[in-house]
Design an enzyme around this catalytic site. Structure first.
Site, mmCIF file in Angstrom:
data_model
loop_
_atom_site.group_PDB
_atom_site.id
_atom_site.type_symbol
_atom_site.label_atom_id
_atom_site.label_comp_id
_atom_site.label_asym_id
_atom_site.label_seq_id
_atom_site.Cartn_x
_atom_site.Cartn_y
_atom_site.Cartn_z
ATOM 1 N N ASP A 135 0.951 -1.334 -0.040
ATOM 2 C CA ASP A 135 0.035 0.107 0.029
ATOM 3 C C ASP A 135 0.995 1.264 0.086
ATOM 4 O OD1 ASP A 135 -2.529 1.636 0.078
ATOM 5 O OD2 ASP A 135 -2.527 1.431 2.450
ATOM 6 N N CYS A 194 -25.543 -5.450 -11.530
ATOM 7 C CA CYS A 194 -25.718 -4.894 -10.028
ATOM 8 C C CYS A 194 -25.270 -3.522 -10.179
ATOM 9 C CB CYS A 194 -24.785 -5.655 -9.368
ATOM 10 S SG CYS A 194 -24.908 -5.346 -7.510
ATOM 11 N N CYS A 217 -15.455 11.148 -1.451
ATOM 12 C CA CYS A 217 -15.594 9.857 -0.856
ATOM 13 C C CYS A 217 -15.259 10.110 0.817
ATOM 14 C CB CYS A 217 -14.427 9.257 -1.353
ATOM 15 S SG CYS A 217 -14.217 7.559 -0.438
ATOM 16 N N CYS A 244 -14.679 4.159 5.560
ATOM 17 C CA CYS A 244 -16.230 3.819 5.334
ATOM 18 C C CYS A 244 -16.196 2.300 4.529
ATOM 19 C CB CYS A 244 -16.644 5.147 4.333
ATOM 20 S SG CYS A 244 -18.492 4.574 3.662
ATOM 21 N N CYS A 247 -19.589 0.786 0.394
ATOM 22 C CA CYS A 247 -19.782 0.289 -0.775
ATOM 23 C C CYS A 247 -19.520 -1.162 -0.845
ATOM 24 C CB CYS A 247 -18.912 1.219 -1.912
ATOM 25 S SG CYS A 247 -17.366 1.212 -1.543
ATOM 26 N N CYS A 251 -22.149 -5.058 -1.110
ATOM 27 C CA CYS A 251 -21.777 -5.850 -2.311
ATOM 28 C C CYS A 251 -22.285 -7.285 -1.902
ATOM 29 C CB CYS A 251 -20.341 -5.818 -2.503
ATOM 30 S SG CYS A 251 -19.808 -6.687 -4.015
HETATM 31 FE FE1 SF4 Z 1 -22.578 -4.786 -7.409
HETATM 32 FE FE2 SF4 Z 1 -20.385 -5.171 -5.864
HETATM 33 FE FE3 SF4 Z 1 -20.188 -4.831 -8.300
HETATM 34 FE FE4 SF4 Z 1 -20.817 -2.972 -6.748
HETATM 35 S S1 SF4 Z 1 -18.887 -3.972 -6.903
HETATM 36 S S2 SF4 Z 1 -21.872 -3.334 -8.855
HETATM 37 S S3 SF4 Z 1 -22.135 -4.027 -5.259
HETATM 38 S S4 SF4 Z 1 -21.214 -6.634 -7.543
#
Ligand code: SF4
Length: 377
Positions: A135, A194, A217, A244, A247, A251
């Protein structure tokens, strides 16, 4: 015995890594998109990312290590089920991103990668030139990891393993050793139709799929931005005070995440996960360091975390925070004084006018005065 890819992967598992893949040390296929992202200014105040020497190194890994032939990319899970969602999202608590619940991963990963590199030197018998990375920003790590088969890139820009989600750290060894049986890259993406992460982001930080605008962000602002947070964004920060996970948490691939077996990444107690905001607001340098010793939060420092806690307190609007926020109007840091003023205004509304007027009259920092002017209109 020659050092083969199979032996390297066995050694990686022996060292506790959950994933390991090898890929030729070629430029990342996402380099052009990355350069476009920089040109659009989406790296915010992280100006070091646009420095010519950094960009050159990302374009050609031989700038980092002359003779570089291979990238060995490893993954180490950090996912822990420590607290339920109700506790984590309690507005009286400041929420910390899951990757920072345990000890600082830089140290854990770097030590283990050093041991891996030493083993490689001995096992190969040729003392290959090599370098260890965790990193450091010199590599487009996620893209190289995708090339090494560790996961695909999600629309949230994260690396996601199709059978273990995205909650793992990655690290690399760049080596002059060359192999003839590299891993196949993962598919570029498996998101399909998605859009959960794009929709869930409270600050609309994704202007389009696969593009993160750091300037919006929460993670960037609560960790990297050491200055003033845009007033327009603060109300959407909720109770996040360091990073955070939104996101990532939404998923669908996260349902496959397995709890880490790495003790170093498990939190000691709830204070390392979602501490009471009042504890942060009333902290001083020694008590702050004691609270977050050896965690990534400690590196951020008290000023930044108290600033973030002021924003979370402004979103909470809890009356018990008021005496601590008033105290912070006298803090040595102008950044803290200004954000405490905002939190008081959000909590007390017009009742804070006298306090804020007093602050304005004794204040000599222009940013704090501007903040109070904006609040009092
Ligand atoms: Fe869906 Fe995960 Fe792709 Fe985002 S990263 S669009 S939540 S599958």
């Amino acid at each position: 015995m020659p050092v083969t890819v199979a032996r390297i992967k066995r050694k990686a598992a022996e060292l506790g890594f959950n994933l390991c893949g090898l890929t030729p040390a070629k430029p990342s296929p996402t380099l052009a998109a990355y350069l476009r992202w920089l040109r659009r200014g989406m790296h915010g105040e992280m100006r070091y990312l646009a420095r010519t020497d950094r960009v050159r190194r990302r374009q050609d890994l031989r700038e980092i290590l002359p003779g570089a032939k291979t990238l060995i990319v490893v993954g180490l899970d950090y996912y822990a089920r420590y607290a339920d969602e109700a506790t984590l999202s309690d507005p009286a608590r400041g929420r910390i991103a899951a990757y920072a619940w345990g000890l600082d991963y830089h140290n854990v990963l770097a030590l283990r990668l050093e041991a891996f590199a030493e083993w490689l030197t001995e096992a190969s018998g040729v003392k290959p030139a090599q370098k260890v990375y965790v990193d450091t920003g010199a590599l487009l790590e996620r893209s190289h990891a995708q090339q090494a088969g560790l996961g695909f890139i999600g629309k949230n820009t994260m690396l996601i393993h199709p059978r273990r989600g995205g909650t793992f750290f990655i690290g690399e060894i760049i080596t002059a050793l060359e192999f003839d049986d590299y891993d196949a890259p993962q598919r570029e993406t498996m998101c399909g139709s998605c859009t959960r992460c794009l929709v869930a982001c409270p600050t609309d930080a994704f202007p389009e799929p696969f593009v993160l605008d750091s300037r919006r962000c929460i993670s960037y602002h609560t960790i990297e931005n050491r200055g003033w947070i845009d007033r327009e964004l603060r109300a959407d920060f909720g109770n996040w005070i360091f990073g955070c996970d939104i996101c990532q948490d939404v998923c669908p691939f996260q349902r496959f995440a397995e709890e880490t077996e790495e003790v170093a990444f498990l939190p000691f107690d709830l204070d390392r996960v979602a501490p009471q905001l009042t504890d942060i607001l009333m902290s001083n340098e020694p008590s702050f360091r004691a609270m977050f010793r050896r965690s990534p939060v400690e590196r951020a420092g008290r000023e930044l975390i108290v600033r973030n806690a002021c924003i979370a307190a402004g979103n909470w609007r809890g009356k018990v925070a008021i005496p601590h926020l008033i105290q912070l109007l006298y803090d040595d840091s102008a950044l803290v004084r200004g954000h405490a003023a905002w939190a008081l205004w959000r909590t007390m509304e017009l009742d804070s006018s006298k306090l804020l007027t007093d602050l304005y009259q004794r204040e000599d920092d222009e940013r704090v005065r501007a903040e109070v002017e904006a609040l009092l209109g």
